[in-house]
Design an enzyme around this catalytic site. Structure first.
Site, PDB file in Angstrom:
ATOM      1  N   LYS A   1       0.833  -1.201   0.000  1.00  0.00           N
ATOM      2  CA  LYS A   1       0.000   0.000   0.000  1.00  0.00           C
ATOM      3  C   LYS A   1       0.872   1.258   0.000  1.00  0.00           C
ATOM      4  O   LYS A   1       1.972   1.269   0.585  1.00  0.00           O
ATOM      5  CB  LYS A   1      -0.896  -0.039   1.239  1.00  0.00           C
ATOM      6  CG  LYS A   1      -1.970   1.020   1.307  1.00  0.00           C
ATOM      7  CD  LYS A   1      -2.870   0.768   2.517  1.00  0.00           C
ATOM      8  CE  LYS A   1      -3.957   1.793   2.657  1.00  0.00           C
ATOM      9  NZ  LYS A   1      -4.855   1.500   3.806  1.00  0.00           N
TER      10      LYS A   1
ATOM     11  N   SER B   1      -9.380   1.788   2.718  1.00  0.00           N
ATOM     12  CA  SER B   1      -8.436   2.593   1.967  1.00  0.00           C
ATOM     13  C   SER B   1      -7.377   1.781   1.234  1.00  0.00           C
ATOM     14  O   SER B   1      -6.613   2.327   0.440  1.00  0.00           O
ATOM     15  CB  SER B   1      -7.749   3.583   2.913  1.00  0.00           C
ATOM     16  OG  SER B   1      -7.028   2.908   3.932  1.00  0.00           O
TER      17      SER B   1
ATOM     18  N   ALA C   1     -10.251   1.136  10.364  1.00  0.00           N
ATOM     19  CA  ALA C   1     -11.707   1.079  10.541  1.00  0.00           C
ATOM     20  C   ALA C   1     -12.330   0.052   9.602  1.00  0.00           C
ATOM     21  O   ALA C   1     -13.532  -0.009   9.481  1.00  0.00           O
ATOM     22  CB  ALA C   1     -12.330   2.446  10.300  1.00  0.00           C
TER      23      ALA C   1
ATOM     24  N   SER D   1     -10.050  -0.949   6.599  1.00  0.00           N
ATOM     25  CA  SER D   1      -9.383  -0.624   5.340  1.00  0.00           C
ATOM     26  C   SER D   1      -8.711  -1.802   4.642  1.00  0.00           C
ATOM     27  O   SER D   1      -8.332  -1.689   3.478  1.00  0.00           O
ATOM     28  CB  SER D   1      -8.347   0.487   5.563  1.00  0.00           C
ATOM     29  OG  SER D   1      -8.992   1.690   5.890  1.00  0.00           O
TER      30      SER D   1
END
Length: 586
Positions: free
Chosen positions: A150, A225, A247, A249
């Site tokens: 990421k 995300s 949360a 992601s």
């Protein structure tokens, strides 16, 4: 008129009104020019970042083309179809070369990003890492495995942008601990993947690199995300990726894209070298974790990372190696389950997935026990208040030049409302729309250190209450829903509180994973038309709009264990995966 006012305010001998007007006009012009120059500078930074990305992808394509000319007989499809464990075995025994595998995945990743815009940057040093592992001779557990990471997981010489203009300046000076350990275990980090602006969204779009699409349906979001990771792996361009989760992601992109993903207990894997737009939020910690096509891949990754090298590089990580005995166990489990948290009822297909999985587990000899998570309305207030303890000012500050991605405008506009305005709106909305009122109230933030201490104490008390209920029922694990199916782009920013299903386990700091078990049917889509939610507020209607048109897309469930029991969580995920595959095969 203005000249008359100036004459009244200023003595004639001191200031000539015409001169004052000229000065005022000059000042206004200077401000306009200054703002224009600032925006132009920001635009140049964004253009340069995109140009660097495109040049990297061009180099990537050239390297692949060169390899294809040298080795025209490489069996691309055969390599891409191998599960991670089989691919690893062939690399370890030497029947496949790391070079062939790397360039096969580079080629596929280029194809996937052309369709979905999932890559943020190609890592050209992957060729050096390839030479290093072949020269070293020692074969780690991930020997020759191409790995994507990421955007904000630090890699030496590359930016960690978080989708923000302010992060386009200084490249990372060294690899994050996690990247160092991956390399030590023989893995080859080859690409960094796209993220939403500021990471605080479960869509995947930012003003610099644009919107990432779901490879299973380009009209849908891949989630976020870790959305770039989700899109790349689901499209076949990576076999193993590393995401982050504060949360949901990791779990939301896994749900949206039909992948397996694990959010470990925070600090089970080192966070050193990972960046973020807002630092210091320790009450609800972030966690790094793996994403892949199957559970065995997640287990292999965790086994490789939980090694002496990680414990040496980061002494804050508990030196707990992977417990293979727990992961391989076949003992019956005592499973708590629920299909709604009572706060944000999920679409019918997601609740169906829990019910079908519960039946399959029961038929396989596991003991299923109804379980109700306590007071999720209260938890959501605490969760949001933690992240917006300052009223959202620190988060708003990251939007340099006031450039806000369209997918985030709803969230940003809510934060920009003055504190008094938020309080008044919350008071007015409370009788009709209690969830909206609580959300606005949470965005008001905290006014004193004492209030912050009391808030943190409330979090501790809730965790103790939740664990006590778990222990009272003598549960091993919990089966529960996860948000899905894949959203239409742009809706995540309008439904921040819909993440209650995943947020809970960041709040508790429990390991939690997602496993795809089914797909959306025509019957699910018809039943969705009858969906009413729980509060008949705008969020209920917006959720229905967000998930429409999802027939054929993945449907997943969530598996949860107590802190530091990642192996048990994975073992449960493996059981769910096996049973769901058996059910679909019949």
């Amino acid at each position: 008129m203005i000249q008359q006012q100036l004459r009244q305010l200023l003595p004639e001998r001191e200031v000539n009104p015409s001169a004052a007007l000229a000065l005022l006009g000059g000042s206004v012009a200077a401000v306009v020019v200054w703002k224009w120059l600032g925006k132009r500078q920001i635009q140049k930074k964004m253009e340069e970042a995109r140009r660097t990305r495109d040049e990297g992808l061009k180099k990537m394509a050239e390297a692949v083309q060169q390899f294809r000319e040298q080795v025209p007989s490489a069996q691309t499809d055969a390599i891409l179809s191998l599960p991670l464990l089989e691919l690893s075995k062939k690399l370890q025994e030497g029947s496949l070369s790391p070079k062939t595998v790397l360039y096969t995945y580079l080629e596929k990743a280029l194809e996937v990003t052309q369709q979905t815009n999932c890559l943020r940057h190609f890592i050209p040093e992957c060729e050096e890492q390839l030479q290093e592992i072949q020269r070293r001779g020692e074969k780690g557990l991930l020997y020759g495995i191409p790995v994507s990471i990421k955007d904000h997981i630090g890699h030496k010489g590359h930016l960690a942008t978080c989708g923000l203009v302010q992060c386009l300046g200084t490249p990372m000076q060294e690899d994050s601990v996690l990247v160092k350990v991956l390399k030590r275990q023989g893995a080859i980090p080859f690409a960094m993947t796209n993220v939403p602006q500021s990471l605080f969204s479960y869509d995947c779009s930012n003003p610099i690199f644009g919107q990432t699409l779901n490879p299973l349906n380009h009209q849908k979001s891949p989630g976020g995300s870790s959305g770039g990771e989700g899109a790349l792996i689901a499209g076949g361009g990576s076999i193993l990726g590393i995401g982050s989760d504060v949360a949901g992601s990791i779990r939301l992109p896994s749900s949206f894209c039909g992948l397996c993903g694990l959010k470990p207990t925070a600090d089970r894997l080192s966070l050193t070298g990972m960046t973020g737009p807002v630092s210091g939020i320790t009450a609800i910690p972030c966690a790094l974790g793996p994403m892949a096509r199957d559970v065995d891949s997640l287990a292999l990754c965790m086994k490789a990372l939980l090694c002496q090298e990680m414990f040496r590089l980061d002494p804050t990580v508990p030196p707990i190696p992977f417990n293979e005995e727990v992961y391989s166990s076949s003992a019956p489990l005592r499973v708590g389950y629920f299909d709604t948290d009572g706060y944000f009822p999920l679409p019918p297909c997601m609740r169906r997935a829990v019910q079908e999985t519960r039946e399959a587990l029961q038929a396989a000899g596991h003991q299923l026990v109804p379980f109700s998570p306590p007071r999720i309305h209260y938890v959501m207030k605490l969760f949001m208040k933690t992240f917006f303890a300052d009223g959202g000012h620190a988060w708003l500050d990251v939007f340099t030049g006031n450039i806000v991605d369209p997918t985030l405008k709803s969230q940003v506009n809510s934060c920009k409302i003055p504190r008094l305005g938020k309080k008044l709106l919350a008071l007015i909305l409370k009788p009709l729309f209690p969830r909206l009122a609580d959300y606005l109230s949470s965005l008001c933030g905290m006014r004193s250190v004492k209030e912050m201490w009391n808030h943190n104490h409330e979090i501790q008390v809730y965790r103790a209450e939740f664990i006590a209920r778990w222990m009272e029922l003598q549960l091993d694990v919990v089966l529960c829903p996860v948000l899905g199916p894949a959203f239409n782009p742009g809706y995540a920013g309008k439904l921040l509180n819909a993440v209650s299903s995943t947020m809970l386990y960041n709040f508790l700091n429990f390991p939690a994973g997602v496993v795809p078990v089914s797909t959306v049917t025509e019957a699910d889509e018809e039943e969705l038309k009858l969906y009413r939610g729980c509060c008949n507020d705008p969020w209920d209607q917006t959720l229905k709009q967000a998930v429409t048109g999802a027939v054929g897309l993945p449907v997943a469930v969530q598996c949860v264990a107590l802190p530091w029991q990642e192996e048990l969580c994975l073992r449960f995920m493996k059981e769910v995966e096996t049973l769901s595959r058996q059910r679909r095969a019949t």
